[in-house]
Enzyme design. Sequence first.
Site, mmCIF file in Angstrom:
data_model
loop_
_atom_site.group_PDB
_atom_site.id
_atom_site.type_symbol
_atom_site.label_atom_id
_atom_site.label_comp_id
_atom_site.label_asym_id
_atom_site.label_seq_id
_atom_site.Cartn_x
_atom_site.Cartn_y
_atom_site.Cartn_z
ATOM 1 N N SER A 65 51.205 33.775 44.961
ATOM 2 C CA SER A 65 50.247 34.780 44.479
ATOM 3 C C SER A 65 48.980 34.173 43.882
ATOM 4 O O SER A 65 47.977 34.870 43.728
ATOM 5 C CB SER A 65 50.903 35.688 43.438
ATOM 6 O OG SER A 65 51.155 34.986 42.237
ATOM 7 N N LYS B 170 49.083 34.710 36.205
ATOM 8 C CA LYS B 170 47.918 35.324 36.825
ATOM 9 C C LYS B 170 46.664 34.865 36.079
ATOM 10 O O LYS B 170 46.721 34.190 35.064
ATOM 11 C CB LYS B 170 48.001 36.860 36.775
ATOM 12 C CG LYS B 170 49.281 37.455 37.334
ATOM 13 C CD LYS B 170 49.429 37.265 38.829
ATOM 14 C CE LYS B 170 50.747 37.859 39.335
ATOM 15 N NZ LYS B 170 50.973 37.583 40.766
#
Length: 236
Positions: A55, A109
């Site tokens: 990701s 993230k």
Amino acid sequence: MLKKAANNKSSLAISSLSLILHKGLKNNWGLILFLACLFTMRSSFADWYRVPSGSMLPTIEIGDQITVNKMAYDLRIPFTSYSLMRTGEPERGDIVVFQSAAADELLIKRVVGLPGDTLAMKNEVLTINGEALTYAITKDNADELLATEELGDVVHAIRIDKTRPGASGHFAPVHIPADHYLMMGDNRRNSADSRYYGLVPRTELKGKAHHIAYSLDYNDHYLPKSQRFGKSLYQD
């Protein structure tokens, strides 16, 4: 008589076990103290995190082991999530590890939106407080597009997977309240982030990711990727 003998054997066994434990603690107290300090440090000061997904490609690859500064934002009581004091505030572009209640897992993230910001996205282009970010394409083919994104003072790489639907490249304006953050993965069409799980409260933050401690190639017998050892997650 038999009962008395059994009790004596039991007492002898307990005494022997106590003696073994006492000797073990006495002979290995240095190792025990070291391990206790190590686990305490991992709980409160610094840690490492194995990245199991793509990701955050191309910044972080699958198999990277990431170092995390757990004191970047808070000083916490060891082995708890209770914050004694704030040591800093997340900045735009920080790569953050957080325990997501919505996703029910530990995630990594990038901080895109800060408290007070209003963000929107259209055709993969982010707009922050009414201003579109600047992008520069570095690679473009039938399968993917790579580009750099100027996220405030942080310039970083992003990836657009053209083989996946582009619905995640759009979202309506969202205003970020106090002590909340909008997080996104650099691999924009392959990241379950704030676009799916919502804004991230500050209480879920675990620390700021800094470097790649080491990296293993899962597709090549877990051999080390020596070129990634010690690499910073932020461009100079």
